[in-house]
Design a protein around this motif. Structure first.
Motif, PDB file in Angstrom:
ATOM      1  N   LEU A  21       0.744  -1.168   0.056  1.00  0.00           N
ATOM      2  CA  LEU A  21      -0.314   0.069  -0.311  1.00  0.00           C
ATOM      3  C   LEU A  21       0.520   1.634  -0.097  1.00  0.00           C
ATOM      4  O   LEU A  21       1.986   1.354   0.512  1.00  0.00           O
ATOM      5  CB  LEU A  21      -0.995   0.402   1.425  1.00  0.00           C
ATOM      6  N   SER A  35      -0.723   7.172   0.426  1.00  0.00           N
ATOM      7  CA  SER A  35      -1.950   7.627   0.225  1.00  0.00           C
ATOM      8  C   SER A  35      -2.675   6.935   0.288  1.00  0.00           C
ATOM      9  O   SER A  35      -4.331   6.889   1.020  1.00  0.00           O
ATOM     10  CB  SER A  35      -2.027   8.245  -0.971  1.00  0.00           C
ATOM     11  N   ALA A  36      -2.601   5.822   0.442  1.00  0.00           N
ATOM     12  CA  ALA A  36      -3.814   4.322  -0.163  1.00  0.00           C
ATOM     13  C   ALA A  36      -4.392   3.963   1.614  1.00  0.00           C
ATOM     14  O   ALA A  36      -4.976   3.554   2.673  1.00  0.00           O
ATOM     15  CB  ALA A  36      -3.561   3.462   0.105  1.00  0.00           C
ATOM     16  N   LEU A  41      -6.734   6.721   3.357  1.00  0.00           N
ATOM     17  CA  LEU A  41      -7.731   6.355   2.896  1.00  0.00           C
ATOM     18  C   LEU A  41      -8.173   5.635   3.926  1.00  0.00           C
ATOM     19  O   LEU A  41      -9.346   5.302   4.441  1.00  0.00           O
ATOM     20  CB  LEU A  41      -7.461   6.156   1.367  1.00  0.00           C
ATOM     21  N   LEU A  77     -11.714  -2.141  -0.283  1.00  0.00           N
ATOM     22  CA  LEU A  77     -11.147  -0.813  -1.148  1.00  0.00           C
ATOM     23  C   LEU A  77      -9.760  -1.426  -0.667  1.00  0.00           C
ATOM     24  O   LEU A  77      -9.135  -0.705  -0.994  1.00  0.00           O
ATOM     25  CB  LEU A  77     -11.510  -0.002   0.298  1.00  0.00           C
ATOM     26  N   VAL A 100      -7.316  -0.204  -4.087  1.00  0.00           N
ATOM     27  CA  VAL A 100      -5.778   0.654  -3.507  1.00  0.00           C
ATOM     28  C   VAL A 100      -4.972  -0.396  -3.067  1.00  0.00           C
ATOM     29  O   VAL A 100      -3.925   0.561  -3.877  1.00  0.00           O
ATOM     30  CB  VAL A 100      -6.161   1.826  -2.086  1.00  0.00           C
ATOM     31  N   SER A 101      -4.385  -1.108  -3.849  1.00  0.00           N
ATOM     32  CA  SER A 101      -3.659  -2.097  -3.375  1.00  0.00           C
ATOM     33  C   SER A 101      -3.018  -2.063  -4.848  1.00  0.00           C
ATOM     34  O   SER A 101      -2.006  -1.696  -5.478  1.00  0.00           O
ATOM     35  CB  SER A 101      -3.999  -3.197  -2.667  1.00  0.00           C
ATOM     36  N   GLY A 134      -3.868   2.055  -6.500  1.00  0.00           N
ATOM     37  CA  GLY A 134      -3.680   2.854  -5.825  1.00  0.00           C
ATOM     38  C   GLY A 134      -4.349   4.317  -5.178  1.00  0.00           C
ATOM     39  O   GLY A 134      -5.970   4.282  -5.588  1.00  0.00           O
ATOM     40  N   ALA A 135      -4.056   5.212  -4.591  1.00  0.00           N
ATOM     41  CA  ALA A 135      -5.329   6.043  -3.617  1.00  0.00           C
ATOM     42  C   ALA A 135      -5.276   7.951  -4.328  1.00  0.00           C
ATOM     43  O   ALA A 135      -5.470   8.335  -3.671  1.00  0.00           O
ATOM     44  CB  ALA A 135      -4.916   5.781  -2.904  1.00  0.00           C
ATOM     45  N   LEU A 165     -11.377   7.304  -8.429  1.00  0.00           N
ATOM     46  CA  LEU A 165     -11.401   5.221  -8.949  1.00  0.00           C
ATOM     47  C   LEU A 165     -12.192   5.409 -10.529  1.00  0.00           C
ATOM     48  O   LEU A 165     -13.514   5.709  -9.627  1.00  0.00           O
ATOM     49  CB  LEU A 165     -11.192   4.416  -7.564  1.00  0.00           C
ATOM     50  N   LEU A 197     -16.198   6.855  -1.086  1.00  0.00           N
ATOM     51  CA  LEU A 197     -15.483   7.653  -2.509  1.00  0.00           C
ATOM     52  C   LEU A 197     -16.160   8.703  -2.901  1.00  0.00           C
ATOM     53  O   LEU A 197     -15.134   9.439  -2.808  1.00  0.00           O
ATOM     54  CB  LEU A 197     -14.852   7.087  -3.213  1.00  0.00           C
TER      55      LEU A 197
END
Length: 346
Positions: free
Chosen positions: A12, A15-16, A19, A44, A48-49, A52-53, A57, A82
């Protein structure tokens, strides 16, 4: 909370991680139960893995992940989370209103020209046309379509290829196929359609313009002429006589009369429009009413102000009630109370 195995997932990003921590905080604050909290975090985490975040998305990616895996994932809650944070690119096609889809399917039936015209109407009613206004829902438009559809089919059977061909007589005949409330509904829908098309420049002439659904187009029975003459003999001025006729002949209420505007009287068409909540009622003037209404509205207005001046010797009251100037108000007060005006502040 049971989490997914992390060995098969990419590491991760910062940023992930932030989040996911934000999601944990929301779930704790809102006291989510264990099952939906686990499903939402798992969903989630995977997103995000891999994605990304740092950027929003796609809703389509979320739906692709959860389709067929509803027991382990929760796409709806992740989507809501989100979206509130501005990190979602919505899928417009997926979110289309069910009524919208139904209307689009129904628009495939008419000829191309009429279908295009009706598409413009729907767009205008939705508030997406040239004239900015609060749009109606697709559910509301679907109700209009329910009224419009049988009329449209009749016109198509007659060989109509464009709504530009529809005349005032065509609209009248459509209204005449029903009685009472259904007939009024047809009138309302026809007016809505053609006004919108006129505003959008699709048609040059609105066949419903000036067409009023009056229900019963006859003058209501009046009181006997001898009794009416006796009543009118007590009128002190032209304004009172006109009001008495509206009450005795047409049974207007005090509320109806108070809401009348100067523009509601159309002597050229011999009718008076009465404004009532949610609708307008048309009075067709008989000979007596026409004679009383034939007096200039300016004269009637002056009589009304003078009557008020007799009742209340306050110029400020007249100014507020009738929107007149201080000088005009004082002139009426002087005429109504000559013996008192010397005592009034000027």
């Amino acid at each position: 909370m049971v989490e997914l195995p992390r060995q098969d997932l990419p590491a991760l990003t910062d940023s992930a991680e932030r989040l996911l921590a934000d999601l944990d905080s929301v779930m704790k604050q809102e006291m989510w139960s264990q099952a939906p909290a686990t499903k939402t975090r798992n969903t989630l985490t995977i997103l995000v893995s891999w994605l990304g975040a740092d950027a929003p998305l796609l809703e389509t990616d979320i739906r692709a992940l959860v389709d067929g895996r509803s027991l382990k994932f929760s796409g709806r809650r992740v989507t809501q989370f989100l979206e509130t944070r501005g990190l979602l690119i919505t899928d417009a096609e997926f979110r289309r209103d069910a009524q919208q889809k139904r209307l689009e399917a129904q628009l495939a039936a008419p000829p191309a020209t009429i279908a295009q015209e009706l598409s413009v109407w729907i767009k205008a009613v939705r508030g997406e046309g040239k004239w900015e206004h609060t749009g109606r829902t697709y559910q509301s438009i679907a109700r209009y379509w329910h009224v419009l559809d049988p009329i449209l089919k009749g016109w198509l059977a007659d060989g109509i290829e464009s709504l530009r061909e529809i005349t005032r007589d065509d609209v009248k005949r459509a209204i005449g196929t029903r009685k009472g409330t259904p007939a009024r509904s047809i009138h309302i829908v026809m007016r809505n359609v053609f006004r919108a098309l006129r505003h959008e420049g699709v048609i040059f002439r609105d066949p419903t313009r000036g067409l009023v659904f009056a229900g019963i187009n006859k003058t209501p029975p009046s009181v006997p002429s001898d009794r009416l003459a006796d009543v009118l003999s007590h009128a002190q001025n032209d304004f009172q006589r006109f009001v008495m006729v509206l009450v005795c002949v047409h049974a207007l209420s005090g509320t109806d009369i108070r809401h009348l505007l100067l523009t509601d009287l159309d002597l050229s068409r011999e009718r008076l429009t009465v404004r009532r909540p949610g609708k307008r009622h048309i009075i067709y003037l008989d000979e007596l009413t026409y004679r009383c209404a034939g007096l200039t509205m300016s004269t009637l207005r002056k009589d009304r102000i003078r009557d008020e001046a007799f009742e209340v010797d306050d110029p400020l009251h007249l100014m507020r009630l009738f929107g007149i100037s201080a000088q005009t108000a004082m002139r009426y007060i002087t005429a109504a109370h000559p013996e008192r005006t010397a005592k009034l502040p000027r």
